[in-house]
Structures are given as C-alpha cells and as structure tokens.
Motif scaffolding. Structure first.
Motif, mmCIF file in Angstrom:
data_model
loop_
_atom_site.group_PDB
_atom_site.id
_atom_site.type_symbol
_atom_site.label_atom_id
_atom_site.label_comp_id
_atom_site.label_asym_id
_atom_site.label_seq_id
_atom_site.Cartn_x
_atom_site.Cartn_y
_atom_site.Cartn_z
ATOM 1 N N PRO A 45 42.103 40.108 54.760
ATOM 2 C CA PRO A 45 42.802 41.193 54.067
ATOM 3 C C PRO A 45 43.301 42.308 54.975
ATOM 4 O O PRO A 45 43.906 43.259 54.508
ATOM 5 C CB PRO A 45 41.753 41.716 53.081
ATOM 6 N N THR A 46 43.102 42.176 56.274
ATOM 7 C CA THR A 46 43.612 43.193 57.194
ATOM 8 C C THR A 46 45.071 42.934 57.569
ATOM 9 O O THR A 46 45.690 43.782 58.199
ATOM 10 C CB THR A 46 42.770 43.254 58.486
ATOM 11 N N ARG A 61 46.585 43.019 48.093
ATOM 12 C CA ARG A 61 45.897 43.222 49.371
ATOM 13 C C ARG A 61 44.766 44.230 49.224
ATOM 14 O O ARG A 61 43.671 44.019 49.747
ATOM 15 C CB ARG A 61 46.883 43.680 50.445
ATOM 16 N N THR A 62 45.005 45.298 48.490
ATOM 17 C CA THR A 62 43.958 46.298 48.268
ATOM 18 C C THR A 62 42.783 45.685 47.526
ATOM 19 O O THR A 62 41.619 45.929 47.871
ATOM 20 C CB THR A 62 44.518 47.506 47.497
ATOM 21 N N ARG A 65 40.836 43.663 49.942
ATOM 22 C CA ARG A 65 40.084 44.533 50.848
ATOM 23 C C ARG A 65 38.844 45.098 50.167
ATOM 24 O O ARG A 65 37.764 45.153 50.766
ATOM 25 C CB ARG A 65 40.972 45.668 51.358
ATOM 26 N N LYS A 99 36.237 42.498 50.027
ATOM 27 C CA LYS A 99 35.595 42.288 51.324
ATOM 28 C C LYS A 99 34.561 43.376 51.603
ATOM 29 O O LYS A 99 33.474 43.092 52.109
ATOM 30 C CB LYS A 99 36.627 42.235 52.452
ATOM 31 N N ALA A 118 37.290 45.791 56.623
ATOM 32 C CA ALA A 118 38.116 45.192 55.573
ATOM 33 C C ALA A 118 39.598 45.547 55.708
ATOM 34 O O ALA A 118 40.422 44.991 54.995
ATOM 35 C CB ALA A 118 37.610 45.632 54.207
ATOM 36 N N GLY A 119 39.912 46.466 56.603
ATOM 37 C CA GLY A 119 41.315 46.780 56.837
ATOM 38 C C GLY A 119 41.788 48.125 56.337
ATOM 39 O O GLY A 119 42.969 48.453 56.466
ATOM 40 N N PHE A 120 40.895 48.921 55.763
ATOM 41 C CA PHE A 120 41.293 50.265 55.350
ATOM 42 C C PHE A 120 41.438 51.136 56.581
ATOM 43 O O PHE A 120 40.622 51.073 57.492
ATOM 44 C CB PHE A 120 40.263 50.870 54.388
#
Length: 102
Positions: free
Chosen positions: A16-17, A50-51, A54, A57, A76-78
């Motif tokens: 998800p990143t 995608r959010t 994330r 995750k 998780a990509g935030f």
C-alpha cells in the motif's frame, strides 16, 4: 474488471505504499486514466482504496506484530502520523489509540 484496475488493486493489497505513478506503470495507463477507470470499476477512488489498504496494514502491524502506531503508520505508507490519524478517525470515528490500543 479492466486489467489495469485489477493489477493496481492487487499491487496495492501487496504494497500500500505504492504511489499513483507506480500504479500507472504497473497498470499500463496514465495516472489520470487509471484513476478514472479505477473509480468507475471499483466504486471508490484509487486514493480511497489505497488509504483503506494502508489502514489495514497498520492494523495488521499493530495487532499482529505489536508495532507502535507511529512506526506502523510510516511502514504502511502514511507520510505522517497526522495523516494517519485523520484517515483512521474518518474511517472509524475514534482515534487510533482508542481503536487499536484499547
């Protein structure tokens, strides 16, 4: 599903990143076209999907591995804890600490 949408969804579930440009390359469409096609076929925007991935995750990292919220959010990509906090609260109606750590 359109093949590009299917590829993007699978890629986001695995990582998800990934950003819009990465997903466009994977799907073989421009970022704008992928976003339009994704929303039309999936019923939600690529960003919303995608959010959601994330957030899932983060929940997996905190619940399964005991990782702290800040590191899980970054993993998780935030981009920041604040971004994660807003997304989590919008989805769940409570703060991450109340929802994940209580």
């Amino acid at each position: 599903l359109h093949p590009a949408v299917a590829k993007a969804a699978v890629a986001l579930q695995a990582d998800p990143t990934l950003g819009a440009t990465d997903l466009a390359v994977i799907g073989g469409l421009s970022p704008g076209r992928l976003g339009q096609t994704f929303a039309a076929e999936m019923g939600e925007s690529l960003v919303a999907f995608r959010t959601r991935q994330r957030l899932q995750k983060v929940e997996d990292l905190v619940g399964g591995q005991g990782m702290d919220l800040l590191n899980a959010a970054h993993e998780a990509g935030f981009g920041s804890y604040a971004q994660f906090f807003r997304a989590y609260r919008a989805r769940n109606g409570v703060s991450p600490r109340d929802g994940l750590l209580s």
